[in-house]
Each structure stands twice: as C-alpha cells, then as structure tokens.
Scaffold this motif. Structure first.
Motif, PDB file in Angstrom:
ATOM      1  N   ARG A   2      25.920  31.497  54.511  1.00 21.42           N
ATOM      2  CA  ARG A   2      26.519  31.089  53.250  1.00 21.42           C
ATOM      3  C   ARG A   2      27.971  31.554  53.158  1.00 21.42           C
ATOM      4  O   ARG A   2      28.408  32.427  53.907  1.00 21.42           O
ATOM      5  CB  ARG A   2      25.722  31.658  52.081  1.00 21.42           C
ATOM      6  N   ILE A   3      28.698  30.981  52.205  1.00 22.00           N
ATOM      7  CA  ILE A   3      30.110  31.299  52.012  1.00 22.00           C
ATOM      8  C   ILE A   3      30.320  31.821  50.596  1.00 22.00           C
ATOM      9  O   ILE A   3      29.792  31.270  49.631  1.00 22.00           O
ATOM     10  CB  ILE A   3      30.979  30.050  52.251  1.00 22.00           C
ATOM     11  N   THR A   4      31.118  32.895  50.475  1.00 22.92           N
ATOM     12  CA  THR A   4      31.503  33.409  49.165  1.00 22.92           C
ATOM     13  C   THR A   4      32.943  33.882  49.240  1.00 22.92           C
ATOM     14  O   THR A   4      33.617  33.745  50.259  1.00 22.92           O
ATOM     15  CB  THR A   4      30.550  34.533  48.699  1.00 22.92           C
ATOM     16  N   GLY A   5      33.443  34.430  48.136  1.00 17.43           N
ATOM     17  CA  GLY A   5      34.800  34.944  48.085  1.00 17.43           C
ATOM     18  C   GLY A   5      34.811  36.454  48.007  1.00 17.43           C
ATOM     19  O   GLY A   5      33.780  37.092  47.783  1.00 17.43           O
ATOM     20  N   VAL A   6      35.985  37.014  48.187  1.00 19.76           N
ATOM     21  CA  VAL A   6      36.121  38.472  48.170  1.00 19.76           C
ATOM     22  C   VAL A   6      36.464  38.977  46.774  1.00 19.76           C
ATOM     23  O   VAL A   6      35.889  39.942  46.292  1.00 19.76           O
ATOM     24  CB  VAL A   6      37.182  38.931  49.188  1.00 19.76           C
ATOM     25  N   GLY A   7      37.423  38.356  46.101  1.00 18.82           N
ATOM     26  CA  GLY A   7      37.811  38.840  44.783  1.00 18.82           C
ATOM     27  C   GLY A   7      38.792  37.922  44.108  1.00 18.82           C
ATOM     28  O   GLY A   7      38.421  37.001  43.379  1.00 18.82           O
ATOM     29  N   SER A   8      40.089  38.129  44.375  1.00 21.07           N
ATOM     30  CA  SER A   8      41.116  37.450  43.594  1.00 21.07           C
ATOM     31  C   SER A   8      41.385  36.028  44.059  1.00 21.07           C
ATOM     32  O   SER A   8      41.174  35.668  45.216  1.00 21.07           O
ATOM     33  CB  SER A   8      42.417  38.251  43.658  1.00 21.07           C
ATOM     34  N   LEU A   9      41.868  35.216  43.119  1.00 22.70           N
ATOM     35  CA  LEU A   9      42.318  33.850  43.367  1.00 22.70           C
ATOM     36  C   LEU A   9      43.721  33.680  42.787  1.00 22.70           C
ATOM     37  O   LEU A   9      44.104  34.401  41.858  1.00 22.70           O
ATOM     38  CB  LEU A   9      41.363  32.843  42.721  1.00 22.70           C
ATOM     39  N   PRO A  10      44.490  32.697  43.275  1.00 20.50           N
ATOM     40  CA  PRO A  10      45.862  32.516  42.794  1.00 20.50           C
ATOM     41  C   PRO A  10      45.978  31.741  41.488  1.00 20.50           C
ATOM     42  O   PRO A  10      47.083  31.600  40.959  1.00 20.50           O
ATOM     43  CB  PRO A  10      46.518  31.733  43.938  1.00 20.50           C
ATOM     44  N   HIS A  11      44.900  31.245  40.971  1.00 22.94           N
ATOM     45  CA  HIS A  11      44.948  30.374  39.796  1.00 22.94           C
ATOM     46  C   HIS A  11      45.417  31.124  38.544  1.00 22.94           C
ATOM     47  O   HIS A  11      45.175  32.331  38.396  1.00 22.94           O
ATOM     48  CB  HIS A  11      43.563  29.784  39.539  1.00 22.94           C
ATOM     49  N   THR A  12      46.044  30.385  37.644  1.00 23.53           N
ATOM     50  CA  THR A  12      46.418  30.936  36.343  1.00 23.53           C
ATOM     51  C   THR A  12      45.546  30.375  35.222  1.00 23.53           C
ATOM     52  O   THR A  12      45.549  30.919  34.119  1.00 23.53           O
ATOM     53  CB  THR A  12      47.900  30.634  36.029  1.00 23.53           C
ATOM     54  N   LEU A  27      27.497  30.951  47.691  1.00 23.04           N
ATOM     55  CA  LEU A  27      27.167  32.108  46.871  1.00 23.04           C
ATOM     56  C   LEU A  27      28.312  32.279  45.872  1.00 23.04           C
ATOM     57  O   LEU A  27      29.424  32.669  46.238  1.00 23.04           O
ATOM     58  CB  LEU A  27      27.014  33.360  47.747  1.00 23.04           C
ATOM     59  N   ARG A  28      28.060  31.934  44.617  1.00 25.93           N
ATOM     60  CA  ARG A  28      29.118  31.976  43.606  1.00 25.93           C
ATOM     61  C   ARG A  28      29.561  33.421  43.363  1.00 25.93           C
ATOM     62  O   ARG A  28      28.773  34.353  43.488  1.00 25.93           O
ATOM     63  CB  ARG A  28      28.639  31.371  42.297  1.00 25.93           C
TER      64      ARG A  28
END
Length: 299
Positions: A2-12, A27-28
């Motif tokens: 599965r794929i998930t993220g680590v933490g931060s995103l660049p979006h505002t 994995l949300r």
C-alpha cells in the motif's frame, strides 16, 4: 504494497489537500499544511504552548516566553482530511520528544526538567489527538508514527549533539509507553537504527536513499524486530528536485530487503505487507512536484 504519505503537503487549501490524499494513497493519512499557515509546521503544531514556549512566525516557529495558547488552526489540514476520508485504517504522525526537546532548547527553554515536561506534555497531546480521530471515525484503526528528524544526529560519523543516545531512547520509550496505541518511528535519514529497533516500534519508517552505515550495522536488530511484528514503511521516492530514477530506487529497495531477510526477517513483511511512502514530507515541493513524487511511488 500500500501507499501512504509521511506528513506535510504543499497545498494551501485544506480541501485540495484532502483530495490529493484521496487520489494518491491507499492508506489515508492526515497531512500538515505549513504553507497554508505557519501553525501547521511540525514543531509549532506540537510544541506551541508546551513547556513555556509559544508559536512565532520566524525561525523554528517557537520561542520561550511567548503567548502559550496553541493556535486553533494548527490542525486544519488534518481536520478537513479527516472529514473526507474513510476506510479501516488511517495514519497520522506527531513530532517526537527528541526533536521537540532540541527545538525547545533552541527556543530558549531552560534545560532543567525539560525532558519530563516534553514527555508528559507530548503524551497528553497525542492522547487528545487520537481521541479526536476516534470520535470522528469510530472503529477506524489509527496508525501513529513518531517523526524524529533529530535522530540523524546519531548516524555513524556524525558529531555528537547535546543529547546522548541513551537519553533520547529513554524519552522515546516513555512516550511510546504512555501512548494509547502502538507507535512507529520515522527518521528522514540514517541514524543508530539498532537503538531505534530496540524500542520495538510498531513501524520503522525511513528514507531508503538515506540509509547508510547505521542501517548496515543494524540489519540483524532490524530483522529481529520485524520478526516480532514491526512493520516497514519504505521511503522510496526522494522529494528533492533531482530527476527520479525508478530503476535505482528498485535496486536500493531490493538490496535492503535482501540484507534484512538474510538476517532472518520474513520476506513478506518487507514486501507485500510493508508500506511505500515518499522519503519525507512534501511541503518543500510544488503541488505539481508532489504529484510527480506520488506518481513515481505508484510506479
């Protein structure tokens, strides 16, 4: 895998960030949006109001003696995403005690009693964070990962900092013991992985390209903790602007898996049962760049 993220995103825009999570992960996870507001920076998000330090808009985002009321918007990115996602599992992350301790020292906090203040304060904040998730998504299994970028100071060959590895491990163990659920550890580089593995975290999350002698010297300890149930989150794709070489990533991954399996870990725990992530948070790239990283990760 599965794929998930680590933490931060660049979006505002937190709604755009939530859509990005839905579109790019299996994995949300609950992102931080420091480009939206400085209060969502990891140190300020978890350290504002802790041990006499308050949030600022300059430097590391914390200063001893500032107003100590945490920002009401510090978890907007997480809150909006939490409303949008669904599923049996959800990942979140929090600043670890070693990273917060060093940040609060740099912010001017007195050394005496700081370890106990950080550990107890962080444990309380983590408890409240998990309770918030459980209220919003009852029955969802929460995966929590302790983000400890400061642990790179313990990589072989690095100059010793103001914290001994024994004190760092003790603080992490105390937070993990007080947490309302099993906790993983993320380090965005090499470190003393033998000590980290010895904590028996729920997950080991690392930057694959950053693994060095600290990893090579600890594959037996990593294999042992994986055999006992620790999962692996592979930080596959770098988040710097350099071109992404997927063949090289696959080669690094295969080499790392082989070393750990040779030392006794079950192969499935390192392959299909593991999780793929970017190497670290994505706030430092553009929104388009974040999309490229996640596309390469899927590839």
């Amino acid at each position: 895998m599965r794929i998930t993220g680590v933490g931060s995103l660049p979006h505002t825009d937190p709604h755009d960030a939530a859509s990005f999570v839905l579109e790019t992960t299996d994995l949300r996870y609950l992102p931080q949006l420091p480009n939206r507001d400085a209060s969502e920076g990891m140190l300020r998000q978890w350290g504002d109001g802790l041990c006499g330090a308050g949030g600022t808009n300059d430097g590391i985002g914390l200063r001893y003696g500032e107003a100590t009321e945490p920002s009401a918007t510090a978890f907007d990115g997480a809150s909006v995403t939490l409303e949008a996602v669904d599923g049996p599992q959800l990942k979140t992350q929090f600043a670890g005690p070693v990273t917060l301790f060093l940040a609060l020292l740099a912010a001017g906090c007195p050394y005496d009693g700081l370890w106990d203040c950080v550990v107890s304060g962080l444990a309380d904040r983590l408890q409240a964070h998990i309770e918030m998730i459980n209220r919003a998504k009852p029955g969802t299994e929460v995966i929590a990962v302790m983000d400890e970028p400061a642990l790179v100071t313990f990589a072989p060959g690095r100059t010793s900092g103001p914290v001994a590895i024994e004190a760092a491990a003790d603080a992490m163990a105390r937070v993990m013991a007080a947490a309302p659920l099993p906790v993983g550890v993320h380090v965005c580089g090499d470190t003393d992985w033998r000590t980290v593995a010895g904590l028996q975290p729920a997950w080991l999350s690392w930057d694959l390209a950053g693994l060095g002698d600290g990893f090579l010297n600890a594959t037996d300890a990593i294999a042992e903790t994986v055999s006992r149930g620790t999962g692996i989150m592979w930080g596959m794709v770098p988040t710097d602007p350099a071109p992404i070489d997927t063949d090289r990533i696959r080669s690094r991954y295969g080499t790392a898996v082989t070393r750990i399996v040779i030392d006794g870990a079950p192969a499935e725990a390192l392959t299909s049962a593991s999780i793929a992530t970017p190497a670290c948070g994505l706030a430092g790239v553009t929104i388009g760049g974040a999309g490229v990283v996640m596309d390469r990760l899927r590839e």
